[in-house]
Motif scaffolding. Sequence first.
Motif, PDB file in Angstrom:
ATOM      1  N   THR A 139       0.829  -1.207   0.000  1.00 21.25           N
ATOM      2  CA  THR A 139       0.000   0.000   0.000  1.00 21.25           C
ATOM      3  C   THR A 139       0.864   1.258   0.000  1.00 21.25           C
ATOM      4  O   THR A 139       0.638   2.192  -0.778  1.00 21.25           O
ATOM      5  CB  THR A 139      -0.936   0.009   1.229  1.00 21.25           C
ATOM      6  N   LEU A 140       1.879   1.273   0.860  1.00 23.44           N
ATOM      7  CA  LEU A 140       2.787   2.422   0.916  1.00 23.44           C
ATOM      8  C   LEU A 140       3.531   2.603  -0.406  1.00 23.44           C
ATOM      9  O   LEU A 140       3.711   3.724  -0.889  1.00 23.44           O
ATOM     10  CB  LEU A 140       3.787   2.231   2.060  1.00 23.44           C
ATOM     11  N   TYR A 141       3.932   1.483  -1.003  1.00 25.58           N
ATOM     12  CA  TYR A 141       4.623   1.521  -2.293  1.00 25.58           C
ATOM     13  C   TYR A 141       3.730   2.160  -3.358  1.00 25.58           C
ATOM     14  O   TYR A 141       4.157   3.033  -4.116  1.00 25.58           O
ATOM     15  CB  TYR A 141       5.010   0.100  -2.699  1.00 25.58           C
ATOM     16  N   ARG A 142       2.473   1.738  -3.389  1.00 26.24           N
ATOM     17  CA  ARG A 142       1.549   2.259  -4.409  1.00 26.24           C
ATOM     18  C   ARG A 142       1.195   3.719  -4.163  1.00 26.24           C
ATOM     19  O   ARG A 142       0.829   4.431  -5.106  1.00 26.24           O
ATOM     20  CB  ARG A 142       0.293   1.398  -4.437  1.00 26.24           C
ATOM     21  N   GLN A 143       1.310   4.166  -2.929  1.00 20.01           N
ATOM     22  CA  GLN A 143       1.069   5.565  -2.613  1.00 20.01           C
ATOM     23  C   GLN A 143       2.289   6.436  -2.924  1.00 20.01           C
ATOM     24  O   GLN A 143       2.217   7.651  -2.824  1.00 20.01           O
ATOM     25  CB  GLN A 143       0.722   5.718  -1.129  1.00 20.01           C
ATOM     26  N   GLY A 144       3.410   5.798  -3.255  1.00 16.65           N
ATOM     27  CA  GLY A 144       4.632   6.549  -3.504  1.00 16.65           C
ATOM     28  C   GLY A 144       5.418   6.865  -2.251  1.00 16.65           C
ATOM     29  O   GLY A 144       6.385   7.618  -2.294  1.00 16.65           O
ATOM     30  N   ARG A 145       5.040   6.264  -1.117  1.00 23.71           N
ATOM     31  CA  ARG A 145       5.750   6.503   0.146  1.00 23.71           C
ATOM     32  C   ARG A 145       6.837   5.432   0.256  1.00 23.71           C
ATOM     33  O   ARG A 145       6.759   4.483   1.035  1.00 23.71           O
ATOM     34  CB  ARG A 145       4.754   6.461   1.297  1.00 23.71           C
ATOM     35  N   LEU A 146       7.860   5.610  -0.553  1.00 20.65           N
ATOM     36  CA  LEU A 146       8.782   4.524  -0.867  1.00 20.65           C
ATOM     37  C   LEU A 146       9.676   4.123   0.294  1.00 20.65           C
ATOM     38  O   LEU A 146       9.945   2.948   0.498  1.00 20.65           O
ATOM     39  CB  LEU A 146       9.625   4.901  -2.084  1.00 20.65           C
ATOM     40  N   ARG A 147      10.158   5.088   1.036  1.00 20.09           N
ATOM     41  CA  ARG A 147      11.050   4.727   2.141  1.00 20.09           C
ATOM     42  C   ARG A 147      10.304   4.013   3.258  1.00 20.09           C
ATOM     43  O   ARG A 147      10.847   3.109   3.905  1.00 20.09           O
ATOM     44  CB  ARG A 147      11.769   5.976   2.642  1.00 20.09           C
ATOM     45  N   LEU A 148       9.066   4.406   3.503  1.00 20.92           N
ATOM     46  CA  LEU A 148       8.257   3.695   4.487  1.00 20.92           C
ATOM     47  C   LEU A 148       7.946   2.284   3.995  1.00 20.92           C
ATOM     48  O   LEU A 148       7.940   1.328   4.775  1.00 20.92           O
ATOM     49  CB  LEU A 148       6.960   4.465   4.763  1.00 20.92           C
ATOM     50  N   ALA A 149       7.684   2.150   2.702  1.00 23.82           N
ATOM     51  CA  ALA A 149       7.449   0.817   2.123  1.00 23.82           C
ATOM     52  C   ALA A 149       8.684  -0.061   2.294  1.00 23.82           C
ATOM     53  O   ALA A 149       8.578  -1.242   2.644  1.00 23.82           O
ATOM     54  CB  ALA A 149       7.092   0.949   0.645  1.00 23.82           C
ATOM     55  N   LEU A 150       9.847   0.530   2.077  1.00 19.83           N
ATOM     56  CA  LEU A 150      11.101  -0.218   2.201  1.00 19.83           C
ATOM     57  C   LEU A 150      11.270  -0.760   3.618  1.00 19.83           C
ATOM     58  O   LEU A 150      11.677  -1.915   3.805  1.00 19.83           O
ATOM     59  CB  LEU A 150      12.267   0.707   1.846  1.00 19.83           C
ATOM     60  N   GLU A 151      10.925   0.047   4.606  1.00 20.77           N
ATOM     61  CA  GLU A 151      11.030  -0.405   5.998  1.00 20.77           C
ATOM     62  C   GLU A 151      10.106  -1.591   6.257  1.00 20.77           C
ATOM     63  O   GLU A 151      10.475  -2.539   6.964  1.00 20.77           O
ATOM     64  CB  GLU A 151      10.697   0.748   6.942  1.00 20.77           C
ATOM     65  N   ALA A 152       8.888  -1.535   5.697  1.00 18.57           N
ATOM     66  CA  ALA A 152       7.944  -2.641   5.894  1.00 18.57           C
ATOM     67  C   ALA A 152       8.472  -3.930   5.274  1.00 18.57           C
ATOM     68  O   ALA A 152       8.433  -5.002   5.894  1.00 18.57           O
ATOM     69  CB  ALA A 152       6.588  -2.272   5.296  1.00 18.57           C
ATOM     70  N   TYR A 166       8.842  -6.827  -4.296  1.00 24.66           N
ATOM     71  CA  TYR A 166       8.411  -5.442  -4.088  1.00 24.66           C
ATOM     72  C   TYR A 166       9.535  -4.581  -3.516  1.00 24.66           C
ATOM     73  O   TYR A 166       9.601  -3.375  -3.794  1.00 24.66           O
ATOM     74  CB  TYR A 166       7.168  -5.377  -3.204  1.00 24.66           C
ATOM     75  N   LYS A 167      10.406  -5.163  -2.718  1.00 25.67           N
ATOM     76  CA  LYS A 167      11.554  -4.383  -2.245  1.00 25.67           C
ATOM     77  C   LYS A 167      12.435  -3.995  -3.442  1.00 25.67           C
ATOM     78  O   LYS A 167      12.913  -2.862  -3.529  1.00 25.67           O
ATOM     79  CB  LYS A 167      12.375  -5.176  -1.223  1.00 25.67           C
ATOM     80  N   GLY A 168      12.622  -4.936  -4.364  1.00 23.73           N
ATOM     81  CA  GLY A 168      13.368  -4.622  -5.586  1.00 23.73           C
ATOM     82  C   GLY A 168      12.714  -3.508  -6.372  1.00 23.73           C
ATOM     83  O   GLY A 168      13.379  -2.574  -6.845  1.00 23.73           O
ATOM     84  N   ASN A 169      11.382  -3.564  -6.512  1.00 27.29           N
ATOM     85  CA  ASN A 169      10.658  -2.510  -7.228  1.00 27.29           C
ATOM     86  C   ASN A 169      10.819  -1.166  -6.537  1.00 27.29           C
ATOM     87  O   ASN A 169      10.972  -0.122  -7.185  1.00 27.29           O
ATOM     88  CB  ASN A 169       9.167  -2.861  -7.316  1.00 27.29           C
ATOM     89  N   THR A 170      10.752  -1.180  -5.199  1.00 28.49           N
ATOM     90  CA  THR A 170      10.900   0.056  -4.431  1.00 28.49           C
ATOM     91  C   THR A 170      12.276   0.659  -4.632  1.00 28.49           C
ATOM     92  O   THR A 170      12.428   1.863  -4.870  1.00 28.49           O
ATOM     93  CB  THR A 170      10.648  -0.220  -2.931  1.00 28.49           C
ATOM     94  N   LEU A 171      13.305  -0.174  -4.548  1.00 28.53           N
ATOM     95  CA  LEU A 171      14.673   0.300  -4.760  1.00 28.53           C
ATOM     96  C   LEU A 171      14.862   0.817  -6.185  1.00 28.53           C
ATOM     97  O   LEU A 171      15.592   1.792  -6.410  1.00 28.53           O
ATOM     98  CB  LEU A 171      15.660  -0.828  -4.468  1.00 28.53           C
ATOM     99  N   LEU A 172      14.194   0.187  -7.136  1.00 27.44           N
ATOM    100  CA  LEU A 172      14.269   0.630  -8.527  1.00 27.44           C
ATOM    101  C   LEU A 172      13.717   2.045  -8.657  1.00 27.44           C
ATOM    102  O   LEU A 172      14.315   2.909  -9.305  1.00 27.44           O
ATOM    103  CB  LEU A 172      13.481  -0.343  -9.412  1.00 27.44           C
ATOM    104  N   LYS A 173      12.580   2.308  -8.005  1.00 27.51           N
ATOM    105  CA  LYS A 173      11.992   3.646  -8.079  1.00 27.51           C
ATOM    106  C   LYS A 173      12.805   4.671  -7.295  1.00 27.51           C
ATOM    107  O   LYS A 173      12.770   5.864  -7.606  1.00 27.51           O
ATOM    108  CB  LYS A 173      10.555   3.611  -7.567  1.00 27.51           C
TER     109      LYS A 173
END
Length: 397
Positions: A143-156, A173-180
């Motif tokens: 959810t955080l990833y899709r909202q663009g809250r990438l660093r919080l998503a990374l922590e999750a 999804y961690k890979g996708n987050t790091l990519l963005k």
Amino acid sequence: MICKKSTSNPLEWDPPAPSTVYIKIKNIPYETFKARLNEGLVTTELDQIRYRLERRIYCCEVCSKHVNGYCVITNRKIEPGWICKSFVPKEEFIYLDSRPGSDTFPDFRYLSETGLRKSYLEDKSPEENNPKSAVSLYEEGVTLYRQGRLRLALEAFDTVLFENPRHFPALFYKGNTLLKLKRYEEALDMFESASRINPDHPGLWTNTGFALVKLEHLRQALEAFERSISLNPVQKNAWEGKEAVLVLVRKCEGKLKELERSLEMNPEDAGIWFEKGKLHLKLGELEKSREAFEKALEEKPDNAEAWYLRGKILFETGSEKEALHAFENATRKKPDFPEAWYEKGRVFLKLGNMKGAENAFKIAADLWESKGLKANAETARERVKRLALEKDEFSRN
């Protein structure tokens, strides 16, 4: 700001197109956008913008074109959750990770995460502050990833992976987050870990391809896109990625032919040999690349970048000690060369010199930070953090 409807009619949701928002955020001409689109370079950004528009994350309340509650363009009273095609985001709502000296292709701007951590935690009920299951943490991260809250998503995702390092969706999804976040090397590491668990996931290979493109490993990127397409032929992103890489490969091959003709007239030109080495490296032709860099260094031994790139090839082919020598030459000739310090750290790590690795990564992080390259600095600091965790684990045992 709201859509241009008469006051007698009910308001309808009529946001700008994702491409319009992209152009405004990037501040580029339409022709530049079209060129990037044709090369398959804006897919990830447009998907992110489309997601935000659908959820009304871009709205009048974050637009710079309103004063005292009224839009200065449409002269209409702004309404929460509404947005018109004249949308211009406020700077304080944008996080810009820019690369100095690259005015033609500045990095993509994301919604700022400043202050999000506080509000995100304060919004939780007492029950939600209790330890969560891996499933709920993973879903929260998505959810955080899709909202663009990438660093919080990374922590999750990190929390999920701490409990279960083989949790494939979290790795993906961690890979996708790091990519963005433009931490491409780390993203590639995540995708490689995920592929060892589920090698038949087409989306994984598509995103692996995008990470490899960013790292300028064109042949490997092409192989990743082709593997993705073989697993699922109905993939627009994979096909677009493959076509974009083929364009880049053809350009490299064309430039190589030009350089070969130039060398026939001037075979001792160090600059030509250096450019030839870089092109062979992009195409994955490591032996040809190494030979070209060595020829360039014979003529111009003070070329720090040639030492650095030669070191990368030696490291990739398993010659760690020779690679270390090359990186040391690079950092001696150019002390403020963060890429060389980072690669030097990787070699030290491979050779078991943890202290040397830690120092090299710290220097790389500080240099990247001073140059404004925050994503690169984060990658180096993540290496330092991992080394510290391993040191603690070792001391406890």
